[in-house]
Design an enzyme around this catalytic site. Structure first.
Site, PDB file in Angstrom:
ATOM      1  N   LYS A 267      43.160   0.479  16.331  1.00 31.87           N
ATOM      2  CA  LYS A 267      43.649   0.428  17.710  1.00 31.87           C
ATOM      3  C   LYS A 267      42.903  -0.616  18.524  1.00 31.87           C
ATOM      4  CE  LYS A 267      41.233   4.727  18.845  1.00 31.87           C
ATOM      5  NZ  LYS A 267      41.431   6.060  19.379  1.00 31.87           N
ATOM      6  N   ARG A 268      41.688  -0.920  18.096  1.00 36.37           N
ATOM      7  CA  ARG A 268      40.907  -1.952  18.810  1.00 36.37           C
ATOM      8  C   ARG A 268      41.408  -3.356  18.484  1.00 36.37           C
ATOM      9  NH1 ARG A 268      39.405   1.290  22.314  1.00 36.37           N
ATOM     10  NH2 ARG A 268      38.288   3.096  21.536  1.00 36.37           N
TER      11      ARG A 268
END
Ligand code: GLU
Length: 511
Positions: A267-268
């Site tokens: 997600k980063r």
């Protein structure tokens, strides 16, 4: 493979925004079900109350709906084998956990978190950094395996918290067939005694997942590769519950990798690269935990679905553009690849462009209208469709219809001054006035008519396209880029063009 009574489930945990990899899992499940006239089930796996995030279930539903992956059975749709939210099925699991304990396949463990931490610490000091509660050490732990019946009964009735753990057999190779990977084998001595029921009485993922897959008559478990090692435990559970004959078939999907192929897409990654890795925006107080969605980025869901389908699967032909129905027809579990799939964002953009270009102008206008209206303009349908038609080969995302084409709706824009300075020449000044006049008096005010007039003007004054068109373009749109200037003029209309030219000339004179 016989494909009767296909029942598949997408089983997300509502622990936050649904990652785009989850959408791919849902898509593959959906495609298999629809291809064989089967059933696509949504099951919300929310037994871990500590990780529960309000709003996450709604997000999942909205994301699936946006992609057109509508469950046949699920928490909102209902169905005969519900409820479809595990928190509403708590009582069901108890019976099966008890059955396992009664048959010696699971046991009560009274180890407190503090005891387990102390043990972990002890192991660390010995250089063992990953303590595992398993068949090699279970007899050293605080559990019912070596407890007298009376002791156990009193501890259970005292209200002392306990967990139930799976008793993994020793010295065995646990094997199963995976549709993507072929035979997969795990040594049982490498498997931990997984907790099946937690201290709060809630089943863990493993317990609930197996019971539900069985009771919901799931035929195929299609999920991410990260669940492959848990499958060994699941196979043991099927055996211990005497459900081995009805065990679903497994297909573990390849990882989705970062665009450069180095490591898992996380997600980063999205924030680092400025690209979406979630289907929809997810907004929470902490900006670090807020994410931008494909939808808000300006993607068409059909393009996203097409792109996702190809992350780990391909039809084995040259064809790349598939709508959802075509994907259903072409999909084949056997064609899923084992290797990780690179999340090539340029490819996602390409798909979006292909979809936009292939969409009828009036349909495009419907999709684009909210964006234009949000910017304070209410063009009529015909006008907006014409703009869409002229711009559709020049945009990547829906918001580009505003960003790159705002001049169609308003005349407030910055002029490309550098070009004006170069092209706005003293010696042509009176000619430009004449051009304005000729255009104003033109009766055939359409693309060929305007073109003919501009060309004859150029001839009369010995001017070239390069002397005239950039100036006209900048006057009418601020920039030298864009669709055919004559088409733009036809659409803007004589009056608007004249007004803009007057304004632009007066500004060009001051530059
Ligand atoms: N609840 C699990 C997840 O969040 C489901 C895994 C599975 O499909 O078995 O991904």
């Amino acid at each position: 493979m016989t494909m009767e009574n296909i029942r598949v489930r997408f089983a997300p945990s509502p622990t936050g925004a649904l990652h785009i990899g989850g959408v791919r899992t849902a898509l593959y499940n959906y495609l298999l079900a629809k291809k064989h006239g089967g059933t696509f089930i949504l099951r919300i796996e929310d037994t871990d109350r500590t990780r529960y995030v309000p709003g996450a279930e709604d997000y999942i539903l909205e994301a699936l709906e946006w992609c057109g992956l509508i469950p046949d059975e699920g928490p909102t749709t209902g169905g005969e084998l519900g409820p479809y939210r595990q928190s509403e099925r708590k009582d069901i699991y108890q019976e099966y956990a008890q059955n396992l304990v009664d048959n010696g396949k699971a046991y009560y463990a009274f180890d407190t978190p503090e005891e387990l931490d102390a043990r972990r610490q002890e192991e660390k000091e010995k250089g063992n950094h990953s303590f595992r509660y398993d068949s090699s050490n279970r007899h050293e732990m605080n559990n019912s395996l070596d407890m007298s019946e009376a002791d156990l009964a009193s501890r259970l009735s005292s209200g002392e918290p306990y967990t139930i753990r799976l008793k993994v057999p020793r010295d065995e190779t646990v094997r199963f067939q995976d549709i993507v990977r072929g035979e997969v084998a795990f040594q049982s001595n490498e498997l931990d005694d997984k907790i099946l029921v937690k201290g709060d009485g809630m089943p863990t993922y493993h317990m609930a997942n197996i019971v539900d897959d069985h009771l919901m008559k799931i035929s195929h478990v299609i999920r991410g590769e990260e669940w492959l090692s848990s499958t060994a435990h699941h196979v043991l559970l099927y055996r211990f519950l005497d459900w081995e004959d009805e065990m679903p078939k497994f297909a573990h999907l390849p990882l989705i990798l970062k665009p450069n192929g180095k490591g898992k897409l996380s997600k980063r990654t999205g924030a680092q690269l400025g690209i979406p890795v979630f289907p929809l925006d997810w907004k929470v107080e902490n900006p670090e935990d807020s994410f931008v969605g494909f939808r808000e980025f300006g993607f068409d869901p059909a393009a996203v679905v097409n792109f996702l389908a190809f992350l780990g699967w391909n039809p084995g032909t040259e064809q790349e553009i598939f709508n959802l129905d075509e994907l259903v027809q072409a999909f084949d579990l056997e064609k899923i690849s084992k290797g990780g799939a690179k999340f090539d964002f340029d490819k996602a953009k390409w798909y979006n462009q292909q979809y936009i270009m292939a969409t009828d102008n009036h349909k495009l206008a419907e999709k684009v209208r909210p964006i234009i209206e949000a910017n304070g303009h209410q063009p009529d349908d015909k006008y907006l469709a014409a703009v869409c038609g002229m711009m559709k080969e020049r945009v990547t995302f829906y918001p580009d219809f505003w960003k790159n084409a705002a001049f169609f709706f308003q005349d407030g824009y910055d002029y490309d001054e550098k070009t004006v300075r170069k092209k706005w020449k003293e010696e042509h000044r009176s000619a430009f006035d004449q051009l304005q006049l000729r255009l104003k008096n033109l009766s055939q005010y359409n693309d060929p008519g305007i073109k003919g007039e501009v060309e004859s003007f150029m001839q009369d004054h010995g001017l070239k396209y390069g002397d005239v068109l950039p100036i006209l373009r900048i006057a009418l749109s601020g920039t030298t880029k864009g669709p055919s200037i004559f088409e733009i003029m036809e659409l803007l209309g004589k009056e608007e063009v004249d007004k803009r030219i007057t304004k632009a000339y007066s500004i060009f004179d001051t530059l």
